[in-house]
Design an enzyme around this catalytic site. Sequence first.
Site, PDB file in Angstrom:
ATOM      1  N   ASN A 207       0.848  -1.190   0.000  1.00 11.11           N
ATOM      2  CA  ASN A 207       0.000   0.000   0.000  1.00 11.11           C
ATOM      3  C   ASN A 207       0.883   1.240   0.000  1.00 11.11           C
ATOM      4  O   ASN A 207       2.105   1.142   0.011  1.00 11.11           O
ATOM      5  CB  ASN A 207      -0.972  -0.013   1.193  1.00 11.11           C
ATOM      6  CG  ASN A 207      -0.222  -0.050   2.511  1.00 11.11           C
ATOM      7  OD1 ASN A 207       0.455   0.904   2.865  1.00 11.11           O
ATOM      8  ND2 ASN A 207      -0.319  -1.171   3.228  1.00 11.11           N
ATOM      9  N   LYS A 286       9.324 -16.874 -10.210  1.00  4.36           N
ATOM     10  CA  LYS A 286       8.560 -15.790 -10.828  1.00  4.36           C
ATOM     11  C   LYS A 286       7.427 -16.368 -11.691  1.00  4.36           C
ATOM     12  O   LYS A 286       7.677 -17.275 -12.509  1.00  4.36           O
ATOM     13  CB  LYS A 286       9.506 -14.940 -11.695  1.00  4.36           C
ATOM     14  CG  LYS A 286       8.836 -13.731 -12.290  1.00  4.36           C
ATOM     15  CD  LYS A 286       9.793 -12.940 -13.149  1.00  4.36           C
ATOM     16  CE  LYS A 286       9.024 -11.884 -13.917  1.00  4.36           C
ATOM     17  NZ  LYS A 286       9.801 -11.309 -14.992  1.00  4.36           N
ATOM     18  N   PHE A 319      -4.778   3.539  14.684  1.00  5.55           N
ATOM     19  CA  PHE A 319      -5.113   4.501  13.633  1.00  5.55           C
ATOM     20  C   PHE A 319      -6.278   3.908  12.846  1.00  5.55           C
ATOM     21  O   PHE A 319      -6.431   2.684  12.788  1.00  5.55           O
ATOM     22  CB  PHE A 319      -3.928   4.708  12.681  1.00  5.55           C
ATOM     23  CG  PHE A 319      -2.996   5.815  13.094  1.00  5.55           C
ATOM     24  CD1 PHE A 319      -2.158   5.657  14.175  1.00  5.55           C
ATOM     25  CD2 PHE A 319      -2.950   7.017  12.386  1.00  5.55           C
ATOM     26  CE1 PHE A 319      -1.282   6.669  14.551  1.00  5.55           C
ATOM     27  CE2 PHE A 319      -2.086   8.039  12.744  1.00  5.55           C
ATOM     28  CZ  PHE A 319      -1.249   7.867  13.832  1.00  5.55           C
ATOM     29  N   LYS A 337     -11.661  -3.309  18.831  1.00  9.78           N
ATOM     30  CA  LYS A 337     -10.277  -3.734  19.115  1.00  9.78           C
ATOM     31  C   LYS A 337      -9.885  -3.428  20.566  1.00  9.78           C
ATOM     32  O   LYS A 337      -8.735  -3.613  20.946  1.00  9.78           O
ATOM     33  CB  LYS A 337      -9.301  -3.077  18.129  1.00  9.78           C
ATOM     34  CG  LYS A 337      -9.624  -3.424  16.666  1.00  9.78           C
ATOM     35  CD  LYS A 337      -8.524  -3.037  15.698  1.00  9.78           C
ATOM     36  CE  LYS A 337      -8.987  -3.256  14.253  1.00  9.78           C
ATOM     37  NZ  LYS A 337      -7.896  -3.290  13.286  1.00  9.78           N
TER      38      LYS A 337
END
Length: 399
Positions: A207, A286, A319, A337
């Site tokens: 990300n 690969k 976060f 959480k």
Amino acid sequence: MFKGKKITAGIAGGIAAYKAAEVVSWLKQQGADISVAMTKNAAEFITPLSMKTLSGRPVAMDIMDTSSDWHVPHVDLADCDLLLLLPATANLLAKAAHGLGDDLLSATILASNAPVLCAPAMHTNMYNNPATQENIRILQQRGWSFIEPGWGRLACGALGQGRLADVEQIKERIRDSLQEGPLKGKRILLTAGPTHEYIDPVRFLGNRSSGKMGYAMAEAARAAGAEVLLISGPSSLPDPAGVRVHRVVSAQEMYDAVWKEYEDCDIVIMAAAVADYRPAHVEPNKIKKSGEQSLQLVRTRDILASLGEHKGSHFLVGFAAETNDLLAYAQDKLERKNLDMIIANDVSQAGAGFDGDTNILSVLYRQDGSLLRQDYPLQSKKEVSRQLMALIARQLENA
Ligand code: PMT
């Protein structure tokens, strides 16, 4: 706090030098034992007589000057509780980073073991120049604290970053520097950056997290007096000064590293953008092109949720990176959480979220059974991190 504190204010030659007068005057009024060292260029912007009047002491400008208060000026001035550089020019930073002592102020810096609080001010291009940024990084690694220059109109009329920080902000940072950090004695585990989930030896799922937010939090935690361990996913950022850094790649590696250290820390702050899914199989070679491909994904373990299940006396901060329904999703994560605080980050807003140097945040936290919210408008990740550490320290005090 200021009584009996010896502060040396070093003023370099920039237009912001006039603002040093207000800070020196304030320090004198607070009862600090303030001495001023000026460069010859600084004296072009503000007179030594002004600084002498405001500080109540002769102003040192010449390394060879033994006519006034000073026995050996740069050595006498170096012996202080805080060395304040206000403003610091690009030239002064370069000299300090490379150990030059060819005038009174740079020699004072070289001779000093005192903590340094440095407020740079210069033209945007000079500030952004890789040489200046590298010098700042070197000095940070040596433990210098920086008060970032602000954005706005510069002396030349251009708009950009480079103005001396607000005087009120400078005063606050001086107060912080002179008192014991509010997180002294606390051990903080922080995570930062992305995770990479490999598909084959050359491809991964990742990300856009750069690590900037988590690294800024680590620096702020260190500056607040905490002992900091930073567990970082892949990031090109250098290790923050005074912080123990453990680099990992995947969500599973981050899970293992966090759990290994969990018992020994008081506060956990998860700023990392941890992958929620990873490929079910990692191909050893690969993958070759051959028509359509599909990828089977499996869930990674939620590190923060697993910590929340064994919360004990830990203070847990998460976060929440969202693109819609920010506060509702953040509150859901806070509760699900089992966290003490969640820092909600609307990553769809300009100037917020991934990769940039700034952020816009809203924090939700529990206090006396109520859910409170504190908003942090657009500002640098470094500055907002400092404010977040102050909030966390206050919450720990209240707990
Ligand atoms: O690194 P930068 O480029 O500076 O960008 C900063 C940031 C946008 C990455 C940062 O501000 C941020 O928002 N980090 C959290 C990103 C995220 O993964 O949020 P989330 O809502 O998906 O996760 C919620 C919380 O659970 C987070 O604290 C996350 O670290 C944690 N988590 C998530 C998944 C997982 N498997 N384990 C976790 O512990």
